[in-house]
Enzyme design. Structure first.
Site, PDB file in Angstrom:
ATOM      1  CE  LYS A   1      -3.251   2.585   2.982  1.00  7.76           C
ATOM      2  NZ  LYS A   1      -4.114   2.548   4.198  1.00  7.76           N
TER       3      LYS A   1
ATOM      4  CG  ASP B   1      -5.456   7.770   5.068  1.00  9.79           C
ATOM      5  OD1 ASP B   1      -6.350   8.462   4.534  1.00  9.79           O
ATOM      6  OD2 ASP B   1      -5.689   6.722   5.711  1.00  9.79           O
TER       7      ASP B   1
ATOM      8  CE  LYS C   1      -6.543   8.383   8.529  1.00 17.06           C
ATOM      9  NZ  LYS C   1      -7.232   7.260   9.182  1.00 17.06           N
TER      10      LYS C   1
ATOM     11  CG  ASP D   1      -1.890   5.000   5.124  1.00 20.79           C
ATOM     12  OD1 ASP D   1      -1.746   3.917   5.717  1.00 20.79           O
ATOM     13  OD2 ASP D   1      -2.982   5.394   4.670  1.00 20.79           O
TER      14      ASP D   1
ATOM     15  CG  ASP E   1      -9.883   7.319   7.026  1.00 20.37           C
ATOM     16  OD1 ASP E   1      -8.812   7.303   6.389  1.00 20.37           O
ATOM     17  OD2 ASP E   1      -9.957   7.435   8.269  1.00 20.37           O
TER      18      ASP E   1
ATOM     19  CD  GLU F   1      -6.656   5.275   2.713  1.00 22.79           C
ATOM     20  OE1 GLU F   1      -7.641   5.325   3.484  1.00 22.79           O
ATOM     21  OE2 GLU F   1      -5.505   5.009   3.119  1.00 22.79           O
TER      22      GLU F   1
ATOM     23  NE  ARG G   1     -10.857  -1.099   3.732  1.00 19.53           N
ATOM     24  CZ  ARG G   1     -11.424  -1.313   4.914  1.00 19.53           C
ATOM     25  NH1 ARG G   1     -12.600  -1.928   4.996  1.00 19.53           N
ATOM     26  NH2 ARG G   1     -10.831  -0.921   6.010  1.00 19.53           N
TER      27      ARG G   1
END
Ligand code: BES
Ligand code: MN
Ligand code: ZN
Length: 502
Positions: free
Chosen positions: A270, A275, A282, A293, A352, A354, A356
């Site tokens: 990833k 993020d 968030k 991230d 959020d 994201e 996946r």
């Protein structure tokens, strides 16, 4: 770090710190003799019992020793590599705090350590070199050195490690030192990438880092830009990128071994460079840590670099989808339905979730284009995984028990531990969508598992897939081994898994 192997005597060896590791059993037998030969009072052994990680610092006086200091470093019962890692880390933290530039480790007992651990002599030297190098790692490329204090710090970084062995162990030690440096280098690369903040490492920056790494290791790199990603129909990656001012990238690194490969292994990471959560933004508290991230991407880039430099007999394909996740007028919004690379449609309940979405494209692409014998993804995927397992252990999922067992074992050996969680079918119920094929979140419970169930849908029924949720161990604000930020978690684990492939 410059690493040299030498057989010069303990007395003539020059260093800022001469580290003499002792197992607790040895203390009763040989330590007094060794210390007496170096001119120390054996009374110091009252204060040093040799527990793994214990250390006692001594200053030689008029003994003719060429080293400025001696550090007795405990090895416990010297039965596992973890104890060697601890000893090297405690030496490294002394080297850092004392600002010594050169450290020597006495490995005269290498043959006996090899017997007590069941590890090869080269393997033990590898661990010492790797752990010491990791222990003195610091991320200072963003320090300009304009402040007096920082100037001094820069001069005082540990720069050299000497491994002292008996003449008969020179070859083993050289080989181990070389491998330790390769692994430490790959881990440092991963840590550097994670530590780079969002404004300095974009998706294109990840592609550049991959190119640079691959050049060093002789791998092939392909980078898809926005146009190609659109043409391929990577709807997950494009949806996450919608709010961004920076284009996405999709990077593929391919390593081909010299002979016929034992297998093809796909590594997916990833690569969310920052993020914010997107429209499902968030809370600001701790949001800065979300520069981490892309730690999965960093780990798989580091792992393929190390595997190539170690010339492992596998074909390895590393795939990295990369973008940041930002809010904005053009950003994807909750409730959107997108079509991923596989053709599977996804209802985006929460922007959020994201990671996946971009992994969905990468997993499907890996399965479709490379026919991998095994596929493993690493991702800082869920905060829920931190709730479940904390900051030092990764969540592991696999649809293959034997593969899961090997990953668990690689985790234990490498010190990068994983704990398996279930992929039972009842969890798939939680990510059903009323309007699309699947929903990108699963409600309150089992957030780590529903994320994994989501990913599973994009593996195209591949029978040997594993997912590692590294949200906890990828990044630390307290510091493991004395340092802040990216840990490089996953590099050692993957190298261990790949090199023991059967
Ligand atoms: N990148 C985060 C997960 C994360 C959290 C990584 C803490 C490292 C430390 C991920 O994209 C995320 O935001 N996950 C959400 C999922 C939720 C919206 C279903 C989460 O964990 O809250
Ligand atoms: Mn997120
Ligand atoms: Zn994320």
């Amino acid at each position: 770090m410059k690493v040299t192997v030498t057989k010069s005597s303990l007395k003539t060896l020059k260093s800022g710190i001469l580290v003499i590791p002792f197992a607790s059993g040895e203390i009763r037998k040989n330590a007094a003799k060794t210390l007496a030969a170096l001119g120390f009072d054996k009374a110091v052994l009252k204060d040093f019992k040799g527990k793994a990680g214990d250390a006692l610092l001594l200053y030689p006086a008029g003994s003719g020793l060429k080293s400025q200091r001696v550090l007795l470093a405990g090895l416990g019962d010297a039965s596992s590599i973890e104890e060697f890692r601890k000893a090297a880390l405690s030496a490294a933290s002394r080297a850092v705090s004392l600002h010594t530039s050169s450290t020597a480790i006495d490995c005269s007992a290498l043959a006996s350590w090899s017997r007590s651990t069941g590890e090869s002599p080269a393997g033990l030297v590898e661990v010492l070199v790797d752990a010491y190098t990791g222990g003195v790692y610091s991320f200072d490329r963003l320090k300009s050195g304009k402040l007096e204090k920082e100037k001094k710090k820069k001069d005082a970084t540990p720069a050299e490690l000497k491994i002292r062995v008996n003449a008969g162990s020179m070859r083993d030690a050289r080989e181990g030192a070389e491998r330790g440096q390769i692994i430490a280098g790959a881990r440092a690369l991963a840590r550097d990438m994670v530590n780079m903040p969002g404004n300095l490492l974009s998706a294109e920056g990840i592609a550049d880092a991959a190119r640079e790494s691959a050049e060093k290791s002789g791998c092939k790199v392909t980078v898809f830009d926005r146009k190609q990603i659109e043409k391929l129909g990577m709807g997950g990656l494009l949806a996450v990128n919608k709010g961004s001012h920076n284009p996405p990238t999709f990077t593929i690194i391919e390593y081909e071994p010299k002979g016929k490969p034992l297998a093809t292994v796909a590594l997916v990471g990833k690569g969310v460079t920052f993020d914010s959560g997107g429209i499902s933004i968030k809370p600001s508290q701790g949001m800065d840590a979300m520069k981490c991230d892309m730690a999965g991407a960093a780990a798989v880039i580091g792992a393929v670099e190390a595997a190539a430099r170690l010339e492992l007999p596998l074909r390895i394909v590393t795939l990295v989808p990369a973008t940041d996740n930002m809010p904005g007028g053009a950003a994807q919004t909750p409730g959107d339905v997108i079509t991923t690379y596989s053709g599977i449609t996804v209802e985006v309940g929460n922007t959020d979730a994201e990671g996946r979405l971009i992994l969905a494209d990468a997993l499907a692409y890996a399965v479709a284009h490379y026919k991998p014998d095994a596929i493993i993804d690493l991702a800082t995927l869920t905060g829920a995984c931190i709730v479940a397992l904390g900051y030092s252990v990764a969540g592991m999922f696999s649809n293959d028990d034997e593969f899961a067992g090997r990953i668990f074992e690689a985790g234990r050996r490498s010190g990068e531990k994983v704990w398996r969680m279930p992929l039972w079918e009842e969890y798939a119920e939680l990510i059903k969508s009323e309007v699309a094929d699947v929903h990108n979140t699963g409600g309150k419970g089992a957030g780590t598992i529903t994320a994994a169930k989501f990913l599973e849908k994009f593996t195209g029924g591949h029978g040997r897939w594993a997912h590692l949720d590294i949200a906890g161990p990828a990044f630390t604000t307290k510091g493991t081994g004395g340092s802040y930020g990216g840990t490089g978690f996953g590099v050692r684990l993957l190298v261990d898994l790949l090199r023991t492939w059967t």
